[in-house]
Design an enzyme around this catalytic site. Structure first.
Site, PDB file in Angstrom:
ATOM      1  N   ASP A  17     -11.453   2.962   4.041  1.00 25.61           N
ATOM      2  CA  ASP A  17     -11.867   1.770   4.007  1.00 25.61           C
ATOM      3  C   ASP A  17     -13.046   1.182   3.610  1.00 25.61           C
ATOM      4  O   ASP A  17     -13.989   0.298   3.460  1.00 25.61           O
ATOM      5  CB  ASP A  17     -11.180   0.490   5.158  1.00 25.61           C
ATOM      6  CG  ASP A  17     -10.375   0.533   5.416  1.00 25.61           C
ATOM      7  OD1 ASP A  17      -9.717  -0.986   4.246  1.00 25.61           O
ATOM      8  OD2 ASP A  17     -10.067  -0.015   6.294  1.00 25.61           O
ATOM      9  N   LYS A  20       0.918  -1.367  -0.125  1.00 26.60           N
ATOM     10  CA  LYS A  20      -0.267  -0.343  -0.154  1.00 26.60           C
ATOM     11  C   LYS A  20       1.153   1.276   0.138  1.00 26.60           C
ATOM     12  O   LYS A  20       0.825   1.791  -0.882  1.00 26.60           O
ATOM     13  CB  LYS A  20      -1.321  -0.775   1.688  1.00 26.60           C
ATOM     14  CG  LYS A  20      -1.824  -1.194   1.476  1.00 26.60           C
ATOM     15  CD  LYS A  20      -2.751  -1.087   2.578  1.00 26.60           C
ATOM     16  CE  LYS A  20      -4.074  -2.594   1.881  1.00 26.60           C
ATOM     17  NZ  LYS A  20      -5.010  -2.819   3.601  1.00 26.60           N
ATOM     18  N   GLN A  22      -4.904  -1.030   9.483  1.00 27.96           N
ATOM     19  CA  GLN A  22      -4.797  -2.210   9.220  1.00 27.96           C
ATOM     20  C   GLN A  22      -5.281  -3.645  10.051  1.00 27.96           C
ATOM     21  O   GLN A  22      -5.088  -3.860  11.325  1.00 27.96           O
ATOM     22  CB  GLN A  22      -3.423  -3.195   8.836  1.00 27.96           C
ATOM     23  CG  GLN A  22      -3.011  -4.828   7.529  1.00 27.96           C
ATOM     24  CD  GLN A  22      -3.350  -4.490   6.705  1.00 27.96           C
ATOM     25  OE1 GLN A  22      -3.563  -3.335   6.324  1.00 27.96           O
ATOM     26  NE2 GLN A  22      -4.110  -5.386   6.178  1.00 27.96           N
TER      27      GLN A  22
HETATM   28  N1  GUN Z   1      -7.015  -6.915   6.040  1.00 27.91           N
HETATM   29  C1  GUN Z   1      -7.385  -7.035   4.969  1.00 27.91           C
HETATM   30  N2  GUN Z   1      -7.929  -6.616   3.963  1.00 27.91           N
HETATM   31  C2  GUN Z   1      -8.007  -5.342   4.810  1.00 27.91           C
HETATM   32  C3  GUN Z   1      -8.540  -3.400   4.236  1.00 27.91           C
HETATM   33  O1  GUN Z   1      -9.384  -4.098   3.486  1.00 27.91           O
HETATM   34  N3  GUN Z   1      -8.980  -2.792   5.071  1.00 27.91           N
HETATM   35  C4  GUN Z   1      -7.889  -3.091   6.547  1.00 27.91           C
HETATM   36  N4  GUN Z   1      -7.826  -2.300   7.094  1.00 27.91           N
HETATM   37  N5  GUN Z   1      -7.431  -4.778   7.142  1.00 27.91           N
HETATM   38  C5  GUN Z   1      -7.588  -5.220   5.488  1.00 27.91           C
END
Ligand code: GUN
Length: 281
Positions: free
Chosen positions: A118, A51, A95
């Site tokens: 998100d 990311k 995350q």
């Molecule tokens: N962990 C796995 N996928 C995601 C996501 O799309 N967002 C977040 N914040 N954590 C994740």
């Protein structure tokens, strides 16, 4: 047809890079994304690194804040509050998964809805389900964009979603309902998954069961989107038996190289959207 998620994601990143350059020249600063990572979960560390790299590539100011596994919940919550009040931060992502002693719900609800890249905050969930403007969770948004690449008009199509998670299944339902699809959500207690799938024009599989969806379950000409990433002895596989389903589907996403790259591109898109909305407030 194999849907090339890598290519579609690269196109989206290219468009976002141009937008970021324009925004920077108009407003004097670029959008900012801050990611909070707690602990040492190996997949999470990889996701966060990817990311950060992608955000930087399109010109977004990317910051990663790392905490040890045993960090106190209130330290994380206070950091989120600080970021909520920081004008340089357009988007905040914590995350998941989080360690057990940290309340995921509290964390999500502490993020300002306008910075919730998100789309997990109840305010955004509610707005999406009411058909109002909202942040849209990155993975279902990525799936939606891939489906739309194959077919523009989805009105009246029957979509079957496998998995009812807040992360994927539920928001995916809302996106397809908005497109006038008839949507069936299936889950672990569904009586006959094969029969449900065999009626689908569109299948979105997101349950984490390797090669669950077989060729004999899929109607000829269906669009099949595979969100699964399952580690097996023979490598990474999706929730769809690709070799079998490829022969009957009109279009199918591979694993890897399908939905995965779209998720990060959509996160960057959401960050840019949050930045743009903040300029009008
Ligand atoms: N962990 C796995 N996928 C995601 C996501 O799309 N967002 C977040 N914040 N954590 C994740």
């Amino acid at each position: 047809m194999i849907i090339d998620g890598k290519k579609v994601a690269a196109e989206l990143r290219g468009e976002l890079k141009k937008k970021v350059t324009e925004l920077k020249s108009t407003y004097g600063e670029a959008p900012g994304l801050t990611v909070i990572l707690v602990g040492e979960d190996p997949p999470s560390k990889i996701y966060v690194k990817n990311k950060e790299k992608s955000a930087t590539e399109v010109g977004i100011n990317s910051v990663v804040i790392k905490y040890p596994e045993n960090v106190e919940e209130k330290i994380v919550l206070n950091k989120i509050k600080e970021l909520n009040n920081d004008n340089k931060v357009s988007g905040i992502l914590v995350q998941l998964p989080l360690p057990k002693h940290i309340d995921k719900r509290k964390v999500i609800e502490t993020i300002l809805p306008s910075k919730d890249v998100d789309g997990f905050h109840p305010m955004n969930v509610g707005n999406l389900s009411s058909g109002y403007d909202s942040s849209i969770p990155c993975t279902p948004l990525g799936c939606y964009l891939l489906i739309k690449k194959v077919k523009k008009n989805l009105s009246g199509k029957h979509a079957v979603i496998i998995g009812r998670s807040n992360l994927n299944g539920k928001p995916m339902t809302q996106l397809l309902l908005k497109e006038n699809c008839t949507v069936t959500i299936t889950h672990s207690k569904t009586k006959d998954l094969k029969v449900e799938c065999s009626r689908a024009d569109i299948i979105v599989a997101a349950v984490g069961r390797p090669k669950l969806v077989k060729g004999g379950w899929v109607k000829k000409g269906a669009i099949v989107i595979d969100v699964g990433i399952n580690k097996t002895d023979s490598g990474l596989v999706g929730d769809v038996d690709f070799d079998e389903v490829y022969k009957v589907a009109k279009a199918i996403t591979p694993v890897p190289g399908g939905v995965g790259p779209m998720t990060i591109a959509c996160l960057l898109n959401n960050t840019v959207e949050c930045f743009k909305k903040a300029q009008f407030n």
